[in-house]
Enzyme design. Sequence first.
Site, PDB file in Angstrom:
ATOM      1  N   HIS A 137       1.138  -1.551  -0.450  1.00 27.22           N
ATOM      2  CA  HIS A 137      -0.100   0.143   0.283  1.00 27.22           C
ATOM      3  C   HIS A 137       0.846   1.645  -0.336  1.00 27.22           C
ATOM      4  CE1 HIS A 137      -3.204  -2.787   0.159  1.00 27.22           C
ATOM      5  NE2 HIS A 137      -3.063  -3.418   1.086  1.00 27.22           N
ATOM      6  N   ASP A 165      -5.083  -8.015  -3.587  1.00 24.07           N
ATOM      7  CA  ASP A 165      -5.742  -7.253  -2.516  1.00 24.07           C
ATOM      8  C   ASP A 165      -7.103  -8.062  -1.660  1.00 24.07           C
ATOM      9  OD1 ASP A 165      -4.908  -6.770   0.119  1.00 24.07           O
ATOM     10  OD2 ASP A 165      -5.725  -5.107  -0.013  1.00 24.07           O
TER      11      ASP A 165
END
Length: 445
Positions: A267, A318
């Site tokens: 991220h 993800d």
Amino acid sequence: MSEYWCELVWTRTGIERDVVLSIADGRITSVTPDRPVPAGASVLPGLTLPGLANAHSHAFHRALRGRTQSGTGTFWTWRDQMYQAAGRLDPDTYLALARAVYAEMALAGITSVGEFHYLHHGPDGTPYDDPNAMGHALIEAARQAGVRLTLLDTCYLHGGLTADGHQPLAGVQRRFGDGGSDGWYERWSALRGDANTRIGAAIHSVRAFAKEDDYAGWAARTEGVPVHVHLSEQPAENAACVAHYGLTPTALLDAHGFWSPNATAVHATHLTDADIAALARSGAGVCFCPTTERDLADGIGPAGDLVRAGVPLSLGSDSQAVIDLFEEARAVELDERLRTGRRGHFTSAALLAYATTVGHRALGWPDAGRIEAGALADLTTIGLDSVRLAGTMPRLAGEGAVFAAAAGDVTHVLVDGRVVVRDGVHQLVEAVPQALTTAIHDLFR
């Protein structure tokens, strides 16, 4: 030995036409362009790419698709719904779900996946008879689905971080913990994979691992393997870390020697200039997951600033909001356009490299992600005759793939020289949509 004739092939030097690929013992032995179709060769129309690398996955999140999209909220309210699913899985149901999810990934052209795994124990925290039963279920799921797996077994010791310190694991979080870093290491050391598995490691986040848990000892134990960490996904995480330690998460990890060329920050959405400099100095990489980051309202990460500093980017699905590495790749460019108000930050070659070469390297597969002699024979072919790609010019096929292709355009996938997807049909898992439906319905029954 087997031979494949490819209409177009993306290589590190550009698009090649009429290419004969020779494969033996799971590796590419030669790449010869401008050749007619040899007798007995398999024909791959369209554009052939190196197999795609999904550098960050939570397989069980696939069960949430469509279930978390109504109403309003934040990352933290989404997390409450995610925990409900996390509390329901056992080794058998996880095997069934993950096998179907990894098969969906193969159908999308993904040949390697990094599974960020923290569902270690029973729902109340009691270990299974095999303490790694859940991890071994994931390894078996990947084997049955025909994809490579890097199991990023995750150390998750605390339930959160506030200005006052770390909170204990509570509720379903108890199944994530091992009692301490020594307990995690004892269990992690017993993990066993197969020829298509790498055993990596992860710290969930600075919320879940404290300075007192011994960053230096953890780093020494995991030296030489891929190591990943969730980093600065939310402003609240940064604020809590600064309030407690006086440091950003990146700086805290830097102070304890976490960052290295084997490390990947997942991220990295909310970074300071000093954070970016620290990552670049260490040789660490960053994995962006744009479809998840926008789905969870996390924000837009500083992709351009990271790349200009020399930080390599990889990509992940993800939360499985969608499983489409083409969408993840183009989102890096398109989100940067939104962030800056300018177009043209990344070439299609760079974006394809993030989805292939860089991603495989982040997962411990440096021999994958490129089409050249000696590389692993992991290939993904997309058709150029769909409504999305019809009319694509051969010399611009890379641009067409990045900015228009979708997972549904994948026609053929090879892993280790073995055909996993042929003509859009998975060859190892029958009726993948039905397998997903059954696994998800069984989970929520």
